[in-house]
Scaffold this motif. Structure first.
Motif, PDB file in Angstrom:
ATOM      1  N   TYR A  31       0.856  -1.190   0.000  1.00  0.00           N
ATOM      2  CA  TYR A  31       0.000   0.000   0.000  1.00  0.00           C
ATOM      3  C   TYR A  31       0.886   1.231   0.000  1.00  0.00           C
ATOM      4  CZ  TYR A  31       0.605   0.203   5.152  1.00  0.00           C
ATOM      5  OH  TYR A  31       1.120   0.275   6.424  1.00  0.00           O
ATOM      6  N   GLY A  32       0.257   2.391  -0.304  1.00  0.00           N
ATOM      7  CA  GLY A  32       1.053   3.609  -0.445  1.00  0.00           C
ATOM      8  C   GLY A  32       1.996   3.473  -1.638  1.00  0.00           C
ATOM      9  N   ARG A  33       3.259   3.849  -1.473  1.00  0.00           N
ATOM     10  CA  ARG A  33       4.212   3.826  -2.609  1.00  0.00           C
ATOM     11  C   ARG A  33       4.497   2.408  -3.078  1.00  0.00           C
ATOM     12  NH1 ARG A  33       8.833   6.717   0.491  1.00  0.00           N
ATOM     13  NH2 ARG A  33       6.956   7.390   1.551  1.00  0.00           N
ATOM     14  N   TYR A  45      -8.360   4.247  -1.173  1.00  0.00           N
ATOM     15  CA  TYR A  45      -7.388   4.264  -0.069  1.00  0.00           C
ATOM     16  C   TYR A  45      -8.017   4.874   1.187  1.00  0.00           C
ATOM     17  CZ  TYR A  45      -2.533   4.519   1.677  1.00  0.00           C
ATOM     18  OH  TYR A  45      -1.375   4.345   2.366  1.00  0.00           O
ATOM     19  N   ARG A  89      -6.093   8.978  13.996  1.00  0.00           N
ATOM     20  CA  ARG A  89      -5.657   8.040  12.963  1.00  0.00           C
ATOM     21  C   ARG A  89      -6.780   7.572  12.057  1.00  0.00           C
ATOM     22  NH1 ARG A  89      -1.886   8.800  11.547  1.00  0.00           N
ATOM     23  NH2 ARG A  89      -0.367   8.170  13.070  1.00  0.00           N
ATOM     24  N   PHE A 115      -5.828  -7.341  12.657  1.00  0.00           N
ATOM     25  CA  PHE A 115      -4.787  -6.840  13.558  1.00  0.00           C
ATOM     26  C   PHE A 115      -5.399  -5.888  14.599  1.00  0.00           C
ATOM     27  CE2 PHE A 115      -2.272  -2.823  13.846  1.00  0.00           C
ATOM     28  CZ  PHE A 115      -1.154  -3.248  14.544  1.00  0.00           C
ATOM     29  N   ASN A 157       5.317  11.872  15.697  1.00  0.00           N
ATOM     30  CA  ASN A 157       4.433  11.239  14.721  1.00  0.00           C
ATOM     31  C   ASN A 157       3.575  12.278  13.999  1.00  0.00           C
ATOM     32  OD1 ASN A 157       1.392   9.777  14.528  1.00  0.00           O
ATOM     33  ND2 ASN A 157       3.084   8.583  13.710  1.00  0.00           N
ATOM     34  N   LEU A 164       4.787  15.519   5.804  1.00  0.00           N
ATOM     35  CA  LEU A 164       4.476  14.718   4.609  1.00  0.00           C
ATOM     36  C   LEU A 164       3.246  15.268   3.893  1.00  0.00           C
ATOM     37  CD1 LEU A 164       5.141  11.093   5.929  1.00  0.00           C
ATOM     38  CD2 LEU A 164       6.518  12.396   4.308  1.00  0.00           C
ATOM     39  N   GLY A 174       2.586  12.698  -6.360  1.00  0.00           N
ATOM     40  CA  GLY A 174       4.026  12.424  -6.490  1.00  0.00           C
ATOM     41  C   GLY A 174       4.744  12.401  -5.150  1.00  0.00           C
ATOM     42  N   TYR A 175       6.052  12.142  -5.236  1.00  0.00           N
ATOM     43  CA  TYR A 175       6.879  12.031  -4.021  1.00  0.00           C
ATOM     44  C   TYR A 175       8.051  13.009  -4.093  1.00  0.00           C
ATOM     45  CZ  TYR A 175       4.295   7.755  -3.137  1.00  0.00           C
ATOM     46  OH  TYR A 175       3.287   6.853  -2.893  1.00  0.00           O
ATOM     47  N   ASN A 190       7.672   9.411  11.208  1.00  0.00           N
ATOM     48  CA  ASN A 190       6.278   9.116  11.595  1.00  0.00           C
ATOM     49  C   ASN A 190       6.204   7.716  12.205  1.00  0.00           C
ATOM     50  OD1 ASN A 190       6.891   8.138   9.017  1.00  0.00           O
ATOM     51  ND2 ASN A 190       4.817   8.348   8.222  1.00  0.00           N
ATOM     52  N   GLU A 194       5.519   6.716  16.203  1.00  0.00           N
ATOM     53  CA  GLU A 194       4.444   5.765  16.560  1.00  0.00           C
ATOM     54  C   GLU A 194       4.988   4.638  17.456  1.00  0.00           C
ATOM     55  OE1 GLU A 194       1.287   5.774  14.429  1.00  0.00           O
ATOM     56  OE2 GLU A 194       0.375   4.140  15.548  1.00  0.00           O
ATOM     57  N   HIS A 228      10.801   1.768   2.779  1.00  0.00           N
ATOM     58  CA  HIS A 228      10.717   3.171   2.352  1.00  0.00           C
ATOM     59  C   HIS A 228      12.129   3.736   2.148  1.00  0.00           C
ATOM     60  CE1 HIS A 228       6.516   3.175   3.066  1.00  0.00           C
ATOM     61  NE2 HIS A 228       6.367   4.328   3.698  1.00  0.00           N
ATOM     62  N   TYR A 232      13.621   5.333  -1.230  1.00  0.00           N
ATOM     63  CA  TYR A 232      14.119   6.715  -1.370  1.00  0.00           C
ATOM     64  C   TYR A 232      15.487   6.713  -2.053  1.00  0.00           C
ATOM     65  CZ  TYR A 232      10.703   9.248   1.595  1.00  0.00           C
ATOM     66  OH  TYR A 232       9.579   9.852   2.092  1.00  0.00           O
TER      67      TYR A 232
HETATM   68  P1  NDP Z   1       3.858   6.725   4.932  1.00  0.00           P
HETATM   69  O1  NDP Z   1       5.039   7.466   5.428  1.00  0.00           O
HETATM   70  O2  NDP Z   1       4.064   5.613   3.964  1.00  0.00           O
HETATM   71  O3  NDP Z   1       2.818   7.752   4.255  1.00  0.00           O
HETATM   72  C1  NDP Z   1       2.186   8.756   4.982  1.00  0.00           C
HETATM   73  C2  NDP Z   1       1.502   9.739   4.007  1.00  0.00           C
HETATM   74  O4  NDP Z   1       2.464  10.620   3.438  1.00  0.00           O
HETATM   75  C3  NDP Z   1       0.847   9.046   2.810  1.00  0.00           C
HETATM   76  O5  NDP Z   1      -0.258   9.820   2.395  1.00  0.00           O
HETATM   77  C4  NDP Z   1       1.946   9.066   1.751  1.00  0.00           C
HETATM   78  O6  NDP Z   1       1.473   8.982   0.427  1.00  0.00           O
HETATM   79  C5  NDP Z   1       2.566  10.422   2.013  1.00  0.00           C
HETATM   80  N1  NDP Z   1       4.012  10.444   1.716  1.00  0.00           N
HETATM   81  C6  NDP Z   1       4.956   9.656   2.290  1.00  0.00           C
HETATM   82  N2  NDP Z   1       6.181   9.969   1.824  1.00  0.00           N
HETATM   83  C7  NDP Z   1       6.005  10.967   0.919  1.00  0.00           C
HETATM   84  C8  NDP Z   1       6.905  11.716   0.100  1.00  0.00           C
HETATM   85  N3  NDP Z   1       8.224  11.467   0.124  1.00  0.00           N
HETATM   86  N4  NDP Z   1       6.398  12.660  -0.726  1.00  0.00           N
HETATM   87  C9  NDP Z   1       5.049  12.904  -0.729  1.00  0.00           C
HETATM   88  N5  NDP Z   1       4.142  12.249   0.046  1.00  0.00           N
HETATM   89  C10 NDP Z   1       4.616  11.273   0.860  1.00  0.00           C
HETATM   90  O7  NDP Z   1       3.077   6.224   6.232  1.00  0.00           O
HETATM   91  P2  NDP Z   1       2.060   4.990   6.376  1.00  0.00           P
HETATM   92  O8  NDP Z   1       1.031   5.106   5.308  1.00  0.00           O
HETATM   93  O9  NDP Z   1       2.829   3.733   6.556  1.00  0.00           O
HETATM   94  O10 NDP Z   1       1.418   5.308   7.817  1.00  0.00           O
HETATM   95  C11 NDP Z   1       0.638   6.466   8.033  1.00  0.00           C
HETATM   96  C12 NDP Z   1       0.515   6.651   9.544  1.00  0.00           C
HETATM   97  O11 NDP Z   1      -0.101   5.518  10.157  1.00  0.00           O
HETATM   98  C13 NDP Z   1       1.882   6.826  10.210  1.00  0.00           C
HETATM   99  O12 NDP Z   1       1.829   7.827  11.177  1.00  0.00           O
HETATM  100  C14 NDP Z   1       2.155   5.460  10.834  1.00  0.00           C
HETATM  101  O13 NDP Z   1       2.966   5.576  11.986  1.00  0.00           O
HETATM  102  C15 NDP Z   1       0.752   4.941  11.158  1.00  0.00           C
HETATM  103  N6  NDP Z   1       0.691   3.475  11.075  1.00  0.00           N
HETATM  104  C16 NDP Z   1       0.673   2.738  12.247  1.00  0.00           C
HETATM  105  C17 NDP Z   1       0.694   1.361  12.215  1.00  0.00           C
HETATM  106  C18 NDP Z   1       0.741   0.540  13.492  1.00  0.00           C
HETATM  107  O14 NDP Z   1       1.031  -0.649  13.427  1.00  0.00           O
HETATM  108  N7  NDP Z   1       0.475   1.103  14.664  1.00  0.00           N
HETATM  109  C19 NDP Z   1       0.700   0.611  10.932  1.00  0.00           C
HETATM  110  C20 NDP Z   1       0.730   1.493   9.777  1.00  0.00           C
HETATM  111  C21 NDP Z   1       0.726   2.850   9.869  1.00  0.00           C
HETATM  112  P3  NDP Z   1       1.244   7.530  -0.296  1.00  0.00           P
HETATM  113  O15 NDP Z   1       0.336   6.756   0.629  1.00  0.00           O
HETATM  114  O16 NDP Z   1       0.640   7.902  -1.592  1.00  0.00           O
HETATM  115  O17 NDP Z   1       2.597   6.868  -0.403  1.00  0.00           O
END
Ligand code: NDP
Length: 254
Positions: A31-33, A45, A89, A115, A157, A164, A174-175, A190, A194, A228, A232
């Motif tokens: 999911y995500g990237r 999403y 969240r 989970f 966090n 972001l 985009g990223y 982030n 967490e 991630h 990068y």
């Molecule tokens: P990510 O860092 O993968 O993404 C967070 C958001 O930022 C997404 O919308 C993502 O877009 C965007 N983003 C990330 N990097 C970039 C970049 N370089 N440029 C532009 N946009 C960017 O976080 P997660 O999705 O994994 O998690 C989101 C939150 O949920 C976090 O705070 C995490 O700690 C929490 N979480 C907690 C979990 C747990 O087990 N307790 C499990 C999973 C998440 P896109 O999605 O399009 O990549």
């Protein structure tokens, strides 16, 4: 269910989390990237995110409220921390994050629902039925240290989530290389924040279910942060070399 049975389930759950963590070091959750169409049907999403995250506070609250133990201020404090984190969240974050036009596989939503059901049940049931706190609970060392870790983690966090979110204009998918805050030191602050939060919560609650949730959070987020970080470096040739993946620690030399 008695405390021994709850603890046995929790120990099994910790073992499953550690096993899945080893698997996630090889297979990145799509999911995500890392989204992939190879994982079956997908849904919006944002909708998927709300469905999977809202399960945790609902399950926690259900088992806490229906628990037989008397509820002190300490009980309500731990309850409020869980609720506040998940209010953000599940209902605030998905409307702030730039998720528009993106999808998430149903398999990921279903596994996250499971989970969150198990973690919400273990922690809500423990707090509602077995937790007993002394009169000077708020002044004990584990609660003070745990509180500092929890609130520092929550700050890192949310600050990192905000950085972001600001990287994209509405509609942009985009990223870019994130800068500022704890991104100076790590690719995924982030996730680091967490993990700190739930380690702090585990110290305060001092229970096996809370420890299990801290372990599960690290077991999910450390492999994701490593993926991630590698992504990068592949994507941006000028990516800061001194930046670590998830835990900030000093580089050797200079
Ligand atoms: P990510 O860092 O993968 O993404 C967070 C958001 O930022 C997404 O919308 C993502 O877009 C965007 N983003 C990330 N990097 C970039 C970049 N370089 N440029 C532009 N946009 C960017 O976080 P997660 O999705 O994994 O998690 C989101 C939150 O949920 C976090 O705070 C995490 O700690 C929490 N979480 C907690 C979990 C747990 O087990 N307790 C499990 C999973 C998440 P896109 O999605 O399009 O990549």
């Amino acid at each position: 269910m008695d405390l021994d049975a709850l603890n046995e389930i929790t120990l099994t759950w910790i073992a499953i989390g550690l096993l899945l963590s080893a698997i996630q070091l090889k297979v990145t959750a799509p999911y995500g990237r890392h989204f992939s169409r190879n994982w079956g049907p997908s849904i919006s999403y944002r909708l998927g995110w709300i469905i999977m995250e809202i399960v945790s506070p609902l399950t926690f609250a259900h088992f806490f409220w229906h628990g037989s133990a008397g509820k002190s201020t300490a009980h309500w404090f731990l309850f409020a921390l869980w609720m506040l984190h998940y209010l953000n969240r599940s209902l605030i974050y998905p409307f702030r994050a730039r998720m528009g036009g993106k999808e998430i596989p149903l398999t990921i939503v279903a596994s996250a629902v499971f989970f969150n059901l198990v973690n919400g049940f273990l922690n809500g049931y423990w707090l509602g039925n077995f937790a007993a706190f002394s009169g000077n609970w708020f002044a004990s060392a584990n609660v003070i240290l745990g509180g500092i870790l929890f609130f520092t983690g929550a700050f890192i966090n949310i600050q990192s989530d905000n950085i972001l979110i600001r990287l994209r204009q509405p509609g942009d998918r985009g990223y870019r290389i994130p800068q500022g805050g704890f991104f100076r030191w790590v690719s995924c602050p982030n996730h680091f924040g967490e993990i700190l939060e739930w380690c702090g919560y585990a110290l305060m609650a001092w229970s096996l279910p809370a420890l299990s949730f801290a372990i599960w959070t690290a077991a999910n987020l450390i492999p994701r942060a490593l993926s991630h970080h590698r992504w990068y470096h592949r994507q941006f040739p000028d990516y800061p070399k001194e930046r670590k993946a998830v835990v900030p620690w000093p580089s050797s030399g200079g």
